[in-house]
Write a protein that holds these residues in place. Structure first.
Motif, PDB file in Angstrom:
ATOM      1  N   UNK A  86       0.841  -1.194   0.000  1.00 32.49           N
ATOM      2  CA  UNK A  86       0.000   0.000   0.000  1.00 32.49           C
ATOM      3  C   UNK A  86       0.868   1.232   0.000  1.00 32.49           C
ATOM      4  N   UNK A  87       0.428   2.253  -0.701  1.00 34.85           N
ATOM      5  CA  UNK A  87       1.163   3.509  -0.764  1.00 34.85           C
ATOM      6  C   UNK A  87       0.183   4.673  -0.854  1.00 34.85           C
ATOM      7  N   UNK A  88       0.678   5.866  -0.598  1.00 36.90           N
ATOM      8  CA  UNK A  88      -0.141   7.054  -0.711  1.00 36.90           C
ATOM      9  C   UNK A  88      -0.600   7.626   0.601  1.00 36.90           C
ATOM     10  N   UNK A  89      -0.362   6.897   1.670  1.00 38.68           N
ATOM     11  CA  UNK A  89      -0.737   7.348   3.014  1.00 38.68           C
ATOM     12  C   UNK A  89       0.177   6.616   3.982  1.00 38.68           C
ATOM     13  N   UNK A  90       0.388   7.165   5.145  1.00 37.02           N
ATOM     14  CA  UNK A  90       1.252   6.508   6.121  1.00 37.02           C
ATOM     15  C   UNK A  90       0.709   5.116   6.411  1.00 37.02           C
ATOM     16  N   UNK A  91       1.460   4.103   5.982  1.00 34.12           N
ATOM     17  CA  UNK A  91       0.965   2.732   6.066  1.00 34.12           C
ATOM     18  C   UNK A  91       0.634   2.344   7.492  1.00 34.12           C
ATOM     19  N   UNK A  92       1.450   2.776   8.422  1.00 34.01           N
ATOM     20  CA  UNK A  92       1.243   2.371   9.814  1.00 34.01           C
ATOM     21  C   UNK A  92       0.013   3.009  10.448  1.00 34.01           C
ATOM     22  N   UNK A  93      -0.639   3.902   9.733  1.00 34.03           N
ATOM     23  CA  UNK A  93      -1.882   4.489  10.250  1.00 34.03           C
ATOM     24  C   UNK A  93      -3.107   3.705   9.793  1.00 34.03           C
ATOM     25  N   UNK A  94      -2.905   2.726   8.920  1.00 37.92           N
ATOM     26  CA  UNK A  94      -3.997   2.009   8.298  1.00 37.92           C
ATOM     27  C   UNK A  94      -4.187   0.626   8.894  1.00 37.92           C
ATOM     28  N   UNK A  95      -5.431   0.244   9.082  1.00 43.68           N
ATOM     29  CA  UNK A  95      -5.749  -1.162   9.263  1.00 43.68           C
ATOM     30  C   UNK A  95      -5.765  -1.802   7.876  1.00 43.68           C
ATOM     31  N   UNK A  96      -5.535  -3.095   7.824  1.00 42.76           N
ATOM     32  CA  UNK A  96      -5.520  -3.785   6.541  1.00 42.76           C
ATOM     33  C   UNK A  96      -6.368  -5.045   6.633  1.00 42.76           C
ATOM     34  N   UNK A  97      -6.958  -5.412   5.503  1.00 47.20           N
ATOM     35  CA  UNK A  97      -7.790  -6.600   5.507  1.00 47.20           C
ATOM     36  C   UNK A  97      -7.672  -7.373   4.217  1.00 47.20           C
ATOM     37  N   UNK A  98      -8.001  -8.644   4.311  1.00 44.70           N
ATOM     38  CA  UNK A  98      -8.108  -9.513   3.153  1.00 44.70           C
ATOM     39  C   UNK A  98      -9.553  -9.978   3.039  1.00 44.70           C
ATOM     40  N   UNK A  99     -10.016  -9.993   1.814  1.00 51.41           N
ATOM     41  CA  UNK A  99     -11.364 -10.436   1.504  1.00 51.41           C
ATOM     42  C   UNK A  99     -11.278 -11.355   0.292  1.00 51.41           C
ATOM     43  N   UNK A 100     -12.327 -12.122   0.041  1.00 51.58           N
ATOM     44  CA  UNK A 100     -12.310 -12.986  -1.129  1.00 51.58           C
ATOM     45  C   UNK A 100     -13.699 -13.087  -1.728  1.00 51.58           C
ATOM     46  N   UNK A 101     -13.712 -13.383  -3.009  1.00 52.92           N
ATOM     47  CA  UNK A 101     -14.977 -13.564  -3.712  1.00 52.92           C
ATOM     48  C   UNK A 101     -14.853 -14.768  -4.637  1.00 52.92           C
ATOM     49  N   UNK A 102     -15.660 -15.767  -4.350  1.00 48.24           N
ATOM     50  CA  UNK A 102     -15.709 -16.962  -5.183  1.00 48.24           C
ATOM     51  C   UNK A 102     -16.749 -16.769  -6.280  1.00 48.24           C
ATOM     52  N   UNK A 103     -16.649 -17.512  -7.361  1.00 49.35           N
ATOM     53  CA  UNK A 103     -17.613 -17.368  -8.464  1.00 49.35           C
ATOM     54  C   UNK A 103     -19.036 -17.562  -7.978  1.00 49.35           C
TER      55      UNK A 103
END
Length: 122
Positions: A24-41
């Protein structure tokens, strides 16, 4: 704006492992929470895992608990999803998202990547 780019998807046999990365870029990374999501067909996008800004708090969907691990390296502006004991039902497009707030399993993304395909063969 935050730019999010995933990598590391691919084809793996059931029982195998993959590690997804997300920069991730464009903002202080350490200020962001991060998540993973998925979408199956044919299915809606679903929550997989989330991590707070420091990495001290994580949350997982029940379907991946004990098999997937989310982690982050703030020095590298990168979050990871280590996926072990993969099952055919894990097949999906996996999306990384940056979030302005961490809400555990209710974390939703404010900025999204394009997604990376994970295919698990039986």
């Amino acid at each position: 704006q935050v730019q999010v780019v995933e990598s590391g998807g691919g084809l793996v046999q059931a029982g195998g492992s993959l590690r997804l990365s997300c920069a991730a870029s464009g903002r202080t990374f350490s200020s962001l929470a991060m998540g993973w999501f998925r979408q199956a067909p044919g299915k809606e996008r679903e929550f997989v895992a989330a991590i707070n800004w420091s990495g001290g708090r994580t949350e997982y969907a029940d379907s991946v608990k004990g098999r997937f691990t989310i982690s982050r390296d703030n020095a590298k502006n990168t979050v990871y999803l280590q996926m072990n004991s993969l099952k055919p039902e894990d097949t999906a497009v996996y999306y990384c998202a940056a979030a302005l707030r961490y809400y555990g399993g209710s974390t939703s993304g404010n900025y999204w990547g394009q997604g990376t395909q994970v295919t698990v063969s039986s």
